[in-house]
Structures are given as structure tokens and as C-alpha cells.
Design a protein around this motif. Structure first.
Motif, PDB file in Angstrom:
ATOM      1  N   UNK A   1       0.840  -1.197   0.000  1.00 29.43           N
ATOM      2  CA  UNK A   1       0.000   0.000   0.000  1.00 29.43           C
ATOM      3  C   UNK A   1       0.878   1.251   0.000  1.00 29.43           C
ATOM      4  N   UNK A   2       0.252   2.406   0.086  1.00 29.82           N
ATOM      5  CA  UNK A   2       0.947   3.703   0.173  1.00 29.82           C
ATOM      6  C   UNK A   2       1.831   3.951  -1.044  1.00 29.82           C
ATOM      7  N   UNK A   3       1.245   3.778  -2.230  1.00 26.92           N
ATOM      8  CA  UNK A   3       2.004   3.975  -3.467  1.00 26.92           C
ATOM      9  C   UNK A   3       1.589   5.281  -4.150  1.00 26.92           C
ATOM     10  N   UNK A   4       2.549   6.010  -4.644  1.00 30.10           N
ATOM     11  CA  UNK A   4       2.315   7.185  -5.466  1.00 30.10           C
ATOM     12  C   UNK A   4       3.083   7.018  -6.764  1.00 30.10           C
ATOM     13  N   UNK A   5       2.717   7.771  -7.759  1.00 24.15           N
ATOM     14  CA  UNK A   5       3.421   7.698  -9.031  1.00 24.15           C
ATOM     15  C   UNK A   5       4.794   8.346  -8.902  1.00 24.15           C
ATOM     16  N   UNK A   6       5.809   7.643  -9.369  1.00 18.91           N
ATOM     17  CA  UNK A   6       7.170   8.183  -9.342  1.00 18.91           C
ATOM     18  C   UNK A   6       7.204   9.504 -10.108  1.00 18.91           C
TER      19      UNK A   6
ATOM     20  N   UNK B   1       9.419  10.901 -11.684  1.00 12.93           N
ATOM     21  CA  UNK B   1      10.171  10.877 -12.936  1.00 12.93           C
ATOM     22  C   UNK B   1       9.323  10.391 -14.102  1.00 12.93           C
ATOM     23  N   UNK B   2       8.117   9.877 -13.810  1.00 12.87           N
ATOM     24  CA  UNK B   2       7.258   9.328 -14.852  1.00 12.87           C
ATOM     25  C   UNK B   2       6.241  10.349 -15.336  1.00 12.87           C
ATOM     26  N   UNK B   3       5.833  10.220 -16.556  1.00 11.44           N
ATOM     27  CA  UNK B   3       4.828  11.097 -17.153  1.00 11.44           C
ATOM     28  C   UNK B   3       3.441  10.619 -16.727  1.00 11.44           C
ATOM     29  N   UNK B   4       2.699  11.421 -15.960  1.00 14.34           N
ATOM     30  CA  UNK B   4       1.390  10.969 -15.472  1.00 14.34           C
ATOM     31  C   UNK B   4       0.359  10.767 -16.576  1.00 14.34           C
ATOM     32  N   UNK B   5       0.612  11.306 -17.773  1.00 10.67           N
ATOM     33  CA  UNK B   5      -0.329  11.153 -18.878  1.00 10.67           C
ATOM     34  C   UNK B   5       0.016   9.982 -19.801  1.00 10.67           C
ATOM     35  N   UNK B   6       1.087   9.282 -19.487  1.00 14.44           N
ATOM     36  CA  UNK B   6       1.515   8.139 -20.291  1.00 14.44           C
ATOM     37  C   UNK B   6       0.988   6.856 -19.658  1.00 14.44           C
ATOM     38  N   UNK B   7       0.157   6.085 -20.374  1.00 14.52           N
ATOM     39  CA  UNK B   7      -0.382   4.845 -19.803  1.00 14.52           C
ATOM     40  C   UNK B   7       0.699   3.889 -19.315  1.00 14.52           C
ATOM     41  N   UNK B   8       1.886   3.919 -19.951  1.00 13.41           N
ATOM     42  CA  UNK B   8       2.958   3.012 -19.554  1.00 13.41           C
ATOM     43  C   UNK B   8       3.480   3.313 -18.148  1.00 13.41           C
TER      44      UNK B   8
ATOM     45  N   UNK C   1     -13.962  11.507 -21.570  1.00 16.25           N
ATOM     46  CA  UNK C   1     -12.955  12.323 -22.228  1.00 16.25           C
ATOM     47  C   UNK C   1     -11.740  12.574 -21.359  1.00 16.25           C
ATOM     48  N   UNK C   2     -10.844  13.473 -21.794  1.00 14.35           N
ATOM     49  CA  UNK C   2      -9.595  13.742 -21.067  1.00 14.35           C
ATOM     50  C   UNK C   2      -9.860  14.202 -19.627  1.00 14.35           C
ATOM     51  N   UNK C   3      -8.997  13.753 -18.734  1.00 17.98           N
ATOM     52  CA  UNK C   3      -9.122  14.169 -17.337  1.00 17.98           C
ATOM     53  C   UNK C   3      -7.765  14.196 -16.666  1.00 17.98           C
ATOM     54  N   UNK C   4      -7.726  14.844 -15.518  1.00 16.34           N
ATOM     55  CA  UNK C   4      -6.469  14.987 -14.770  1.00 16.34           C
ATOM     56  C   UNK C   4      -6.143  13.695 -14.031  1.00 16.34           C
ATOM     57  N   UNK C   5      -4.941  13.160 -14.165  1.00 18.38           N
ATOM     58  CA  UNK C   5      -4.568  11.921 -13.467  1.00 18.38           C
ATOM     59  C   UNK C   5      -4.556  12.101 -11.948  1.00 18.38           C
ATOM     60  N   UNK C   6      -4.729  10.982 -11.265  1.00 20.57           N
ATOM     61  CA  UNK C   6      -4.568  10.954  -9.812  1.00 20.57           C
ATOM     62  C   UNK C   6      -3.229  10.295  -9.529  1.00 20.57           C
ATOM     63  N   UNK C   7      -2.310  11.025  -8.928  1.00 14.22           N
ATOM     64  CA  UNK C   7      -0.945  10.514  -8.745  1.00 14.22           C
ATOM     65  C   UNK C   7      -0.625  10.127  -7.312  1.00 14.22           C
ATOM     66  N   UNK C   8      -1.581  10.282  -6.403  1.00  7.19           N
ATOM     67  CA  UNK C   8      -1.328   9.908  -5.015  1.00  7.19           C
ATOM     68  C   UNK C   8      -0.790  11.069  -4.207  1.00  7.19           C
ATOM     69  N   UNK C   9      -0.249  10.755  -3.046  1.00  6.98           N
ATOM     70  CA  UNK C   9       0.274  11.792  -2.163  1.00  6.98           C
ATOM     71  C   UNK C   9       0.860  11.193  -0.917  1.00  6.98           C
TER      72      UNK C   9
ATOM     73  N   UNK D   1      -1.521   9.147   0.989  1.00  4.94           N
ATOM     74  CA  UNK D   1      -2.261   8.222   0.136  1.00  4.94           C
ATOM     75  C   UNK D   1      -2.080   6.768   0.571  1.00  4.94           C
ATOM     76  N   UNK D   2      -3.171   6.021   0.673  1.00  3.77           N
ATOM     77  CA  UNK D   2      -3.074   4.591   0.982  1.00  3.77           C
ATOM     78  C   UNK D   2      -3.639   3.759  -0.161  1.00  3.77           C
ATOM     79  N   UNK D   3      -3.745   4.394  -1.318  1.00  2.00           N
ATOM     80  CA  UNK D   3      -4.266   3.687  -2.474  1.00  2.00           C
ATOM     81  C   UNK D   3      -3.228   3.731  -3.596  1.00  2.00           C
ATOM     82  N   UNK D   4      -3.659   3.721  -4.846  1.00  2.00           N
ATOM     83  CA  UNK D   4      -2.723   3.672  -5.964  1.00  2.00           C
ATOM     84  C   UNK D   4      -3.052   4.766  -6.977  1.00  2.00           C
ATOM     85  N   UNK D   5      -2.056   5.223  -7.737  1.00  2.00           N
ATOM     86  CA  UNK D   5      -2.305   6.255  -8.745  1.00  2.00           C
ATOM     87  C   UNK D   5      -3.120   5.704  -9.910  1.00  2.00           C
ATOM     88  N   UNK D   6      -3.752   6.623 -10.654  1.00  2.04           N
ATOM     89  CA  UNK D   6      -4.584   6.207 -11.778  1.00  2.04           C
ATOM     90  C   UNK D   6      -4.616   7.331 -12.812  1.00  2.04           C
TER      91      UNK D   6
END
Length: 508
Positions: A196-201, A203-210, A270-278, A281-286
Motif C-alpha cells: 500500500x501507500x504507493x504514489x506515481x514516481x 520521474x514518470x509522465x502521469x499522462x503516459x499509460x505506460x 474524455x480527457x481528465x487529470x490523473x490521480x498521482x497519489x500523495x 495516500x493509501x491507495x494507488x495512482x490512476x
């Protein structure tokens, strides 16, 4: 005492006059954090729920039904025991922290005794036990949350013949866990370990599905549990009534859903702002949180459709009572956007008014009941009811005596007969500052921040102020006085000190 009570109940259970082959099967479907306004039949405009809507059209829609509590575990306790939060054993989410590092999935994986919440006492008699002793085959698929593995309060020890799912609510904070439970044994899944407790790194592009690839695993627990539930239904015989508690973890965050539904809503929203955690945060980015949240609900709707289809194929739909509802109002955490979806419908859904709070947005929930053999199609009921009525309803349905509880049967409403009404509904909640609430007809009385001492009682007229925006307590002192007397009469000190509120006279 528990053994004696069960023996007495067992003697009474078979004294009802209904013939066994007339007793309905019962499927209770409990969504997790689903808001009042998140179904099409309750006014949702974006998220599509055709199967659940069809249930309502084939049965009865309740407009004034209430969860047992504003969060998961106590709401389930109220449902299964028939006791409101002033009398219930579980009144909040108690993670039983003194055992060790209970929030570490790794620690729990190595030591399963760290899983689960503080157990209900063995003396408790649940609805499942009553039905089991009445000759029903009982099962639970989904989330338990009312006692840890190896404790006196696992599903199999609280009346369920068969259990498959999450024992622990914290484990359900990922929908790709390393394991589930089959009865009293761990059932491994093909998922790599991801804490748990994961946020998006950064260094990664939050708009890139990869960028989200590491969070995409193999065995999606809601799908695994659902397949098992359908297999179980397919094995049931017409001459053996069954009770299935289908306690889905959806749409409780984290935001994780089947790809086909996510893609569908990505195109629709349609397009929306990603959720990157914090940090907290006790969940996962999306990458697309709104689309994924909608996808979770539509996938749950698809599962409801599978259940109905299976019953019809087996010729058991006509004599099955299906109840669909939610354990509390919508969440604001983990990237969920309740205000975007108008998740609470006519009520307020933002933090402070949705999940975790005793305002309408936190405890008013959808409730649909269908039983084609008995319930009139397309009927809408404004009967004021609660989770703690389920115990009494089962007793009324089977014509048996149940343990003392706080409920009133709503079977007369289902069968369109004269319905007894509650003088009031009661809640108390020791979390988020300490709260109490009472629903008395059109009146709603609320106290918040009780851990700071006895505070002013708020009063709302729900017939004119459904959003609870105008406190009119100063104009109706007699109603306030009645509410405060009712608050006092319904509170009994909890055995668990974690659930006590000093300002209500509890010893700390």
C-alpha cells in the motif's frame, strides 16, 4: 449462553407454518461506498447501471433507507446483528493495532494473524446463524471485516457455511491482493506483491499509460470472487433454500477496474487529470480516475446481471428475494470524485458530508428489493428503514423468533400490507470527531465533534432541507429537547474503549 441461545432458536426455527419449499432463497448484495445517486434508477446521468435498474423495475425501490453506519465494519455489524450503533459491539473501524504492523501487506502476508479487524464476541448471534439453523445453506462472497483469521469471529464461526473472499478490510485496499480466503484457509492469487501507500514516481509522465504498468496485475479479486459465487449458485438445488451474502468490495477505492469498462468510460468522459497519489495516500495512482471509478460501478452492475441470469437459468429467480444496497455513502478518497458524479444524489457528498459522517450523504443509501413471486413490480416505497431492520424482516419472513434487536420488519412493505413505523432511527459514531444522529419523521438531529464535549444539537427539516444546509434548532427547542432525550436513551457504553465517547458519560 451462546450454545443455549442457538439451541432455543433451533427449536423455534422449525415451528413456522410455511412449507420448506415455499421459503424463498435470499441474496443480499452489498456494494461498498456506493452513493445514493450512483445508480441510473436513482438519477445517475453518467454511470450506466442497466442490470441494477432492471431489478428496481422488477421489484421495489426504497427512497428512505439507511446504512447501519457511515463506514464499513460497523455498518456490516448492524446489518448482521440487528442492533443500532448505540448497542452494537462494533461501532467503528477498529484495526486492532496492538497486534503489530497491521497496515503492512508484507507483514500480513508473512503472519496472517495480523489480518482482519477486532472480532465480534462469540456470544453474538448473526442473521446467518439464524438462517443456517432454519435449514438455509449460507454463504458469503466478498468482504468480511468483522474479525481476524483464527479469531472467534470469522465468517465460518458466525453462521456462514461457505466463505470466499477478503477477511480483512485493509487487504481490500488493493483489488489485486496476493491471496483471498476460502473458509479458514488462504487462497493464493497470481499477483505479485505490491504494498500500500504507493504514489506515481515523479520521474514518470502521469499522462503516459505506460507509467502505470507496475500497478496492473493479474488476478482481479472482484472477478475471482464473482466466478466462485456464480459456480456456487449453479450448484444450488430448488428444494434447498439458500442465503448468499454478496459483499462486493466495489466501488471502494483503490481505482482498479477491468480494462474494457475503463476504455468505455475514457471515451465517454474524455480527457481528465490523473490521480498521482500523495504523502497520506493509501491507495494507488490512476491515469483516468473518473473513468475508472465509473468502470467499477458498471462492472458491479454486470455482476448483478450475471447473478440474475444464473437464477433464471436455474428456474430459481421467481422465488428468490434479492436485496441490493450499499454499506454507506460515497467516498472522497483515493481519487474518487463524488461531486463530479453527483454521487449522493440530492444530498451533499463532499468531505464532511459523505462517507464517515452521519449527514444524509453518509448514511442514506439506495435499496432495491425484488422477489417476483411476491413483490409488485415497479413500486416505490418511502418507508423509513435501516440495516438493523434486516434481522426482524428475516424473522417475520420465516415466522420465527429472533434475538432481541432494534429493528422493525419491512416485510409488510415488500408485500404491500400495513407497515409499522419507527419512532426514530439512531446512529452514533466515535470516529471523525464523535457523532450522533437521529431521524424522527421529517426531523434530523445531529451532533458532531463530541470528543470536544457536549455540543450544540443541529436540527434539520428534511421535508424542506434535504441537503441539511439550514440548522433550525433555535426555532424548535421542543424538538431538540426530544432528540437529546432520545440520544441519551439509546446510548449504551461500548465494551471496546476505542468506541467510547467521554462526553456521553463513558468511562475512558
Amino acid at each position: 449462553m451462546r450454545i443455549l441461545a442457538v439451541v432455543i432458536l433451533s427449536f423455534c426455527l422449525f415451528s413456522f407454518c410455511q412449507k420448506e419449499n415455499q421459503r424463498p432463497n435470499i441474496i443480499y448484495i452489498l456494494a461498498d461506498d456506493l452513493g445514493y445517486g450512483e445508480l441510473g434508477i436513482y438519477g445517475q446521468k453518467i454511470i450506466e447501471t442497466p442490470n441494477i435498474d432492471a431489478l428496481a423495475k422488477d421489484g421495489m425501490k426504497f427512497t428512505q433507507h439507511y446504512a447501519g453506519a457511515p463506514v464499513c465494519a460497523p455498518s456490516r455489524c448492524v446489518l448482521l446483528t440487528g442492533k443500532h450503533l448505540g448497542h452494537a459491539n462494533i461501532r467503528g473501524n477498529d484495526e486492532w493495532n496492538e497486534r503489530g504492523d497491521v497496515w503492512s501487506l508484507k507483514a500480513m502476508d508473512e503472519n496472517p494473524s495480523l489480518e482482519g479487524q477486532r472480532p465480534m464476541p462469540d456470544s453474538i448471534i448473526t442473521v446467518a446463524e439464524i438462517l443456517k439453523n432454519a435449514g438455509y445453506k449460507t454463504s458469503l462472497f466478498g468482504k468480511w471485516g468483522l474479525g481476524a483469521p483464527f479469531s472467534e469471529s470469522t465468517p465460518n464461526k458466525q453462521g456462514f457455511d461457505y466463505f470466499f473472499g477478503y477477511n480483512c478490510q485493509r487487504q481490500a485496499h488493493t483489488l489485486f491482493p496476493t491471496h483471498l480466503w476460502r473458509n479458514e484457509e488462504k487462497y493464493p492469487l497470481k499477483n505479485k506483491f505490491l504494498d500500500l501507500h504507493q504514489s506515481l514516481d515523479k520521474s514518470l509522465d502521469p499522462n503516459d499509460p505506460k507509467s502505470y504498468a507496475s500497478f496492473e496485475l493479474t488476478d482481479y479479486a472482484p472477478e475471482v470472487m464473482h466466478r466462485e459465487a456464480i459456480r456456487y449458485l449453479e450448484k444450488q438445488q430448488k428444494d434447498e433454500p439458500f442465503f448468499m451474502f454478496y459483499a462486493s468490495p466495489l466501488p471502494h477505492v483503490p481505482l482498479q477496474a477491468p480494462a474494457k469498462w475503463v476504455k468505455y468510460y475514457q471515451q465517454k468522459i474524455g480527457p481528465e487529470e490523473p490521480y498521482t497519489g500523495g504523502k497520506s495516500n493509501i491507495y494507488y495512482p490512476n491515469r483516468t480516475p473518473k473513468a475508472t471509478y465509473a468502470a467499477m460501478i458498471s462492472y458491479l452492475d454486470e455482476q448483478v446481471g450475471d447473478i440474475v441470469k444464473t437464477l433464471k437459468q436455474k428456474g430459481q429467480y421467481e422465488n428468490t428475494l434479492i436485496i441490493f444496497t450499499s454499506d454507506n455513502g460515497p467516498s472522497y478518497a483515493g481519487g474518487a470524485k463524488p461531486e463530479f458524479f453527483n454521487s449522493a444524489g440530492p444530498f451533499q457528498e463532499q468531505h464532511g458530508r459523505g462517507k464517515g459522517f452521519v449527514y444524509e450523504g453518509g448514511i442514506r443509501v439506495p435499496m432495491i428489493a425484488t422477489w417476483p413471486k411476491t413483490i409488485k413490480k415497479g413500486f416505490e416505497s418511502n418507508h423509513i428503514s435501516s440495516f438493523y431492520d434486516f434481522m426482524s424482516t428475516i424473522g417475520d419472513l420465516l415466522q420465527i423468533k429472533t434475538p432481541e434487536n432494534d429493528g422493525i420488519s419491512y416485510l409488510p412493505t415488500l408485500t404491500q400490507k400495513k407497515q409499522k413505523k419507527h419512532d426514530y432511527l439512531y446512529w452514533e459514531f466515535p470516529e471523525t470527531g464523535g457523532q450522533q444522529a437521529i431521524r424522527m419523521g421529517k426531523w434530523k438531529a445531529i451532533r458532531t465533534e463530541l470528543h470536544k464535549g457536549i455540543v450544540k444539537t443541529q436540527l434539520y427539516d428534511l421535508s424542506k432541507d434535504i441537503r441539511e444546509e439550514h440548522d433550525i434548532s433555535a426555532s424548535f427547542p421542543e424538538i431538540v429537547k426530544t432528540a437529546e432525550i432520545t440520544f441519551k436513551e439509546n446510548h449504551v457504553q461500548a465494551a471496546n474503549k476505542r468506541f467510547r465517547i467521554r462526553s456521553l458519560g463513558d468511562e475512558m
